[in-house]
Enzyme design. Sequence first.
Site, mmCIF file in Angstrom:
data_model
loop_
_atom_site.group_PDB
_atom_site.id
_atom_site.type_symbol
_atom_site.label_atom_id
_atom_site.label_comp_id
_atom_site.label_asym_id
_atom_site.label_seq_id
_atom_site.Cartn_x
_atom_site.Cartn_y
_atom_site.Cartn_z
ATOM 1 N N ARG A 1 0.791 -1.222 0.000
ATOM 2 C CA ARG A 1 0.000 0.000 0.000
ATOM 3 C C ARG A 1 0.823 1.272 0.000
ATOM 4 N NH1 ARG A 1 -4.329 0.676 4.689
ATOM 5 N NH2 ARG A 1 -4.841 -1.409 3.942
ATOM 6 N N HIS B 1 -7.857 -4.556 -7.805
ATOM 7 C CA HIS B 1 -7.695 -3.768 -6.576
ATOM 8 C C HIS B 1 -9.048 -3.618 -5.875
ATOM 9 C CE1 HIS B 1 -4.950 -1.180 -4.303
ATOM 10 N NE2 HIS B 1 -5.903 -0.264 -4.206
ATOM 11 N N TYR C 1 -17.605 12.122 -15.355
ATOM 12 C CA TYR C 1 -17.450 13.262 -16.260
ATOM 13 C C TYR C 1 -16.054 13.319 -16.913
ATOM 14 C CZ TYR C 1 -21.650 14.964 -13.910
ATOM 15 O OH TYR C 1 -22.904 15.089 -13.408
#
Length: 743
Positions: free
Chosen positions: A36, A82, A126
């Site tokens: 991570r 993931h 968007y």
Amino acid sequence: MSAMASSAAGEIRDVKLSDALSERYLSYALSTIMARSLPDVRDGLKPVHRRLLYAMRQLKLDPSSGFKKSARVVGDVIGKFHPHGDQAIYDALVRLAQDFSLRFPLIDGQGNFGNVDGDNAAAMRYTEARLTEVAAALLNGIDEDAVDFRPTYDGEAEEPAVLPAAFPNLLANGAQGIAVGMATSIPPHNVGEICDALLHVIKTPNATVEKLVDLMPGPDFPTGGILVEARENILEAYKTGKGSFRLRARWESEKIKGGGYQIVVTEIPFQVQKSRLIEKIAELLIAKKLAMLADIRDESTDEIRLVLEPKSRNVDPDVLMESLFRQTDLETRASLNMNVLNADNTPKVMNLREVLRAFLDHRHDVLKRQTLFRLGKIEHRLEVLEGYLIAYLNIDEVIRIIREEDDPKARMIKRWKLSDIQAEAILNMRLRALRKLEEISIREEHTALTKEQKDLKGLMKNEGRRWSIIGDQVKEIRSQFGSKTDLGARRTEIGAPPSGVIVPLEAVVEREPVTVLCSGMGWVRSLKGHQEDVTDAKYKEGDRERFVVHAQTTDKLLVFATNGRFYTLGVDKLPGGRGFGEPLRLMTGLPNDQDIVGLLVHEPGRRLMVASSDGRGFIVPEDEVIAQTKNGKQILNLAQGAEAAVCSAVDGDHVAVIGENRKLIIFPLEELPEMTRGRGVILQKYKDGGLSDAKTFYLADGLSWAAGAGRTRTETDLSAWVGKRSQAGRLPPNGFARSNKFS
């Protein structure tokens, strides 16, 4: 039923809570460190970034192709690689596309991806994304067995453990991460300079860090700015892998009508939000902490332009900017902590040469694996071509076998000693391939591949040639992304450490008169103006007035405590007069078991007399007692059981000392030594008790003391009490204060 219960009971184990916690926490820590938070030294990526780029490659979002919705990318990353929150993954994607966050963006974003003001990107439905040329260089060769793959979280597919990384991403884009018990912080650098350093390491494997720093003089931030760290500090940071760099905004002075000027800031430090920076400066203006600045305006468009107006044309722009650098994020520190995962997935703090060496070793492994992969492909193709050539030499027999035999494949294998691969290739040949021209092209391809095979086998045996190829690859990256390109041109200027511009406190704080009140319990506050009558000032229940001093907001307040330490406070830092103020102990490092002896406004050049309860003391220059830290400065050393008892300004030619035994001694001031720190000399000897008070005065003016009700008394005939330092003294004049204090 009992058998089931017994089986279930067999799964229960008695384990110490500490053992269970340590085992589980260690698993969590390792997961955080390796999967991570820390980047891999080879490709400079964390797993989420690596998975993003690989998923986008699978979606064929190459630099030359069209864009796809970011939501599509995020969905693929979650579903295949993931299994984490969509917003976390989208945030990682957005950062990879921000040219003010990454020196060399890995994602080409279309739409609103946020800005340097700190505004968020538009929703993922968007915005659109595709890979950049830099990301393509990181992925180049991934289909050629250049790196290891591992199963995805659900075991249905595979993902790369690391990318081939033809681009030196770790140093070029930097990294930030906080794991468990460790962190990483690597600023971005200039790729052209990194490539120069890589080429030097190839040529000189034991290169010194000094030489590498000559080639890589410091970080290169996407938002520019000026690096003002001393070279020796930069060198030490790269030698140890830990340090920090001082970064300042770029500014210039512009002349305006009327003979005045204004300051224009065109570049701000890395990761500083412009809107928050303006808010901070505005807050300081309102709080009157920037006495030289009149106003700030944001005239930014696509380029940053912050306009700072001085209060007067007589204000020195260097002094004004220095005051801003000290109080705002126009100057920041970029930390360096090259804590990364090495090729064995082990966290390690590396120095600059080790990081460059690790990248080159990775590229060497990639080159060898790609070469072996290509050799395997060539070997397979040559085998097929040799089968084709046999078929062309015996074309009529091949056709007859295919038409007449029940098992043509087995028959051809037996007839011409073909391999299974060759026989299968002949059977799959198209009729159009039987032309004479095809035979010629196959022979030419066979010759070319044989030559390439020989060349690649020679490469595998020649390490020097492999490093030469890696050097050529580094040069290609330098020409594509180096200093001569628009993207690669250095943005952060390597400047000199700032010269000693002296910033007077008046430049930072507006000078105003105040009255400082400090109560017996140590609560301090400041009232506006020099107030003569503070009898109406309120205190906490059980508290009372103790110190009242007139000062200016630009002054420093000296606090002398019973532990013999001086503490220094800026008067402008004191709380306002509303309420009871704040405890002085919270504003300084004054321990709870110590009390305040004296509180006075600092006057440069003045001298102070300090004394302890056991009757020892000396004179100290006031400039020597200024403390630079919250914990104060030890001036008066104390014997066991003694404490500081007196602190007063030196104003006179004689010293008067009175003990708790009500004995008074007067001696010349010249008998008291001047020191910067120590225990001092004996002022007065005692059989019982200790020192009660001491002061300096002019013998010709007489000795004065407080007589109560605001009155004072003065004794001028003091010959009976004048003696030598360290004598016992005698009872004071009639009418001396019962408190045994001079004031």
